[in-house]
Design an enzyme around this catalytic site. Sequence first.
Site, PDB file in Angstrom:
ATOM      1  N   HIS A 128      20.792  52.953  30.519  1.00 33.50           N
ATOM      2  CA  HIS A 128      19.862  51.768  30.240  1.00 33.50           C
ATOM      3  C   HIS A 128      19.257  51.518  31.508  1.00 33.50           C
ATOM      4  CE1 HIS A 128      19.001  47.538  29.515  1.00 33.50           C
ATOM      5  NE2 HIS A 128      19.172  47.894  27.995  1.00 33.50           N
ATOM      6  N   ASP A 206      29.093  50.977  32.652  1.00 40.15           N
ATOM      7  CA  ASP A 206      28.354  49.919  31.944  1.00 40.15           C
ATOM      8  C   ASP A 206      29.281  49.823  30.495  1.00 40.15           C
ATOM      9  OD1 ASP A 206      26.849  48.964  30.296  1.00 40.15           O
ATOM     10  OD2 ASP A 206      24.939  50.010  30.986  1.00 40.15           O
ATOM     11  N   GLN A 209      27.919  48.903  25.459  1.00 42.96           N
ATOM     12  CA  GLN A 209      28.162  48.887  24.063  1.00 42.96           C
ATOM     13  C   GLN A 209      29.578  49.488  23.753  1.00 42.96           C
ATOM     14  OE1 GLN A 209      25.787  48.842  21.798  1.00 42.96           O
ATOM     15  NE2 GLN A 209      23.945  48.652  23.272  1.00 42.96           N
ATOM     16  N   LYS A 232      27.003  41.144  22.207  1.00 39.33           N
ATOM     17  CA  LYS A 232      26.834  42.471  21.717  1.00 39.33           C
ATOM     18  C   LYS A 232      28.305  42.529  21.059  1.00 39.33           C
ATOM     19  CE  LYS A 232      23.805  44.875  24.796  1.00 39.33           C
ATOM     20  NZ  LYS A 232      22.513  44.956  24.066  1.00 39.33           N
ATOM     21  N   CYS A 372      14.966  50.415  26.138  1.00 40.27           N
ATOM     22  CA  CYS A 372      15.305  50.255  27.539  1.00 40.27           C
ATOM     23  C   CYS A 372      15.836  51.423  28.189  1.00 40.27           C
ATOM     24  CB  CYS A 372      15.857  49.012  27.792  1.00 40.27           C
ATOM     25  SG  CYS A 372      15.290  47.654  27.238  1.00 40.27           S
TER      26      CYS A 372
HETATM   27  N1  C6P Z   1      20.899  47.186  25.392  1.00 41.06           N
HETATM   28  C1  C6P Z   1      19.787  47.666  23.149  1.00 41.06           C
HETATM   29  O1  C6P Z   1      19.238  47.159  22.044  1.00 41.06           O
HETATM   30  P1  C6P Z   1      22.250  42.829  28.356  1.00 41.06           P
HETATM   31  O2  C6P Z   1      20.463  42.658  27.966  1.00 41.06           O
HETATM   32  O3  C6P Z   1      22.324  42.587  29.859  1.00 41.06           O
HETATM   33  O4  C6P Z   1      23.018  41.950  27.605  1.00 41.06           O
HETATM   34  O5  C6P Z   1      22.477  44.485  28.382  1.00 41.06           O
HETATM   35  C2  C6P Z   1      21.647  45.331  29.074  1.00 41.06           C
HETATM   36  C3  C6P Z   1      22.427  46.803  28.536  1.00 41.06           C
HETATM   37  C4  C6P Z   1      23.166  47.649  29.362  1.00 41.06           C
HETATM   38  N2  C6P Z   1      23.679  48.610  29.227  1.00 41.06           N
HETATM   39  C5  C6P Z   1      23.460  49.168  27.850  1.00 41.06           C
HETATM   40  C6  C6P Z   1      24.210  50.507  27.499  1.00 41.06           C
HETATM   41  C7  C6P Z   1      23.031  48.420  26.772  1.00 41.06           C
HETATM   42  O6  C6P Z   1      22.863  49.185  25.614  1.00 41.06           O
HETATM   43  C8  C6P Z   1      22.195  47.221  27.100  1.00 41.06           C
HETATM   44  C9  C6P Z   1      21.449  46.402  26.190  1.00 41.06           C
HETATM   45  C10 C6P Z   1      20.256  46.671  23.987  1.00 41.06           C
HETATM   46  O7  C6P Z   1      20.180  48.833  23.123  1.00 41.06           O
HETATM   47  C11 C6P Z   1      19.125  45.778  24.440  1.00 41.06           C
HETATM   48  S1  C6P Z   1      18.054  46.562  25.289  1.00 41.06           S
END
Ligand code: C6P
Length: 415
Positions: A128, A206, A209, A232, A372
């Site tokens: 991401h 990370d 997910q 999430k 993203c």
């Molecule tokens: N992915 C998706 O629709 P934040 O926005 O900081 O809470 O999470 C960022 C992020 C980081 N790593 C991974 C693997 C992610 O999937 C995400 C967020 C969302 O896939 C929003 S783009």
Amino acid sequence: MLQKGVFDVEKIRQDFPILQRKVMGGKPLVYLDNAATTQKPLSVINAISDYYTNYNSNIHRAVHQMAEEATIAYEETRKKIAKFINAKSTDEIIFTRNTTEAINLVAYSWGRANVKKDDRVVITEIEHHSNIVPWQILTQEKGAKLEYVGVGDDGYLKMHEYRNYLDSNKVKLVSVSQMSNVLGTITPVNEIIRSSHEKGIPVLIDGAQSVPHMPVDVQKLDCDFMAFSAHKMLGPTGVGVLYVKRDILEKMPPFMGGGDMIKEVHKYETRYNDLPYKFEGGTPNIADVIGFSAAIDYLDNLGMDRVREHEIDITKYALDRISGVKGVTVYGPANAKDRGGVVSFNIGDIHPHDLATIMNDHGIAIRSGHHCAQVLMERLDVAATSRASFYIYNTKQEVDKFIEALDEARRLFKI
Ligand code: C6P
């Protein structure tokens, strides 16, 4: 409220008021955009409302009763998170705004202190943007090199590339997602951490997910850093978590200066607060941290093993059904056991945004776009994909509705 350890999707659905909603002129909502953010059970909504209604106060400062109640509730969440991911101590849990801020914290604090000219930071093509851009900024600033482990057409990481990077003896940090938000791939983090540690290289996971969807034990993994977001995993937006192994955290310089992260401030010097407060400058998102507590209770009550089982079941069903739709390309591993509950796909030359619009007409919420993950889009040689993503309250009947709507879109576009 659900009986402990029982996974009854219909009962679970009753705990989520939003799932009663009708959209697009009376259609029942089919929410398949859970990788972006999940819905919230009533217990989470009530916990936030209870804080604002009954004991709204700042924390860690005043001695009055409500401030004490708020501080206890806030710190209780930290304890629950430590237990949820099996951290050794609550000192290793830092609250941030989200996964993005958690990774940036590591890049700014640990990264600036440790990464030097010609060092290498290793990430992968499935990351991401939150696990790419902070390392681009850092490596560019330091004259270091950012390296990518590739991903195969089958959706698995090319582990021989990773081992080649380790052999270069220049790697300072490995930072990798445990579950791809596009391909769903569950990456071999055990192997990555073990082999990196053999070379003395720390690893950031990370977990944006993975932590919401499967049991994650940071001590068993032995990872050095782990980042994830409350929103999430049934919790509110605006709260993230950074786990850092204590011996590493002790040596990290502060990220943001200000209130609450200090013990004493003098004209030209400051003594910083104990861990983890040293990394939590300013008034935090108290209400939402307290709301997150109820989300963890909810998931704990279900059991993360069962959450994972449900997702394998529904993902397998979705993969089986979608493979029967003419003209579909599905991305990521074919085996549901090797992936999380996300199914990214394209149909013929229908633009993903057009497809998502047709889905929306049916009351089905999916995501379309680059998710993203533009580096991965380049690798897949597509501008965008459509993505359906599942969670604890999704049913096979909802998957059926999704497939019916796909078929209709296909007919509409004459594919
Ligand atoms: N992915 C998706 O629709 P934040 O926005 O900081 O809470 O999470 C960022 C992020 C980081 N790593 C991974 C693997 C992610 O999937 C995400 C967020 C969302 O896939 C929003 S783009």
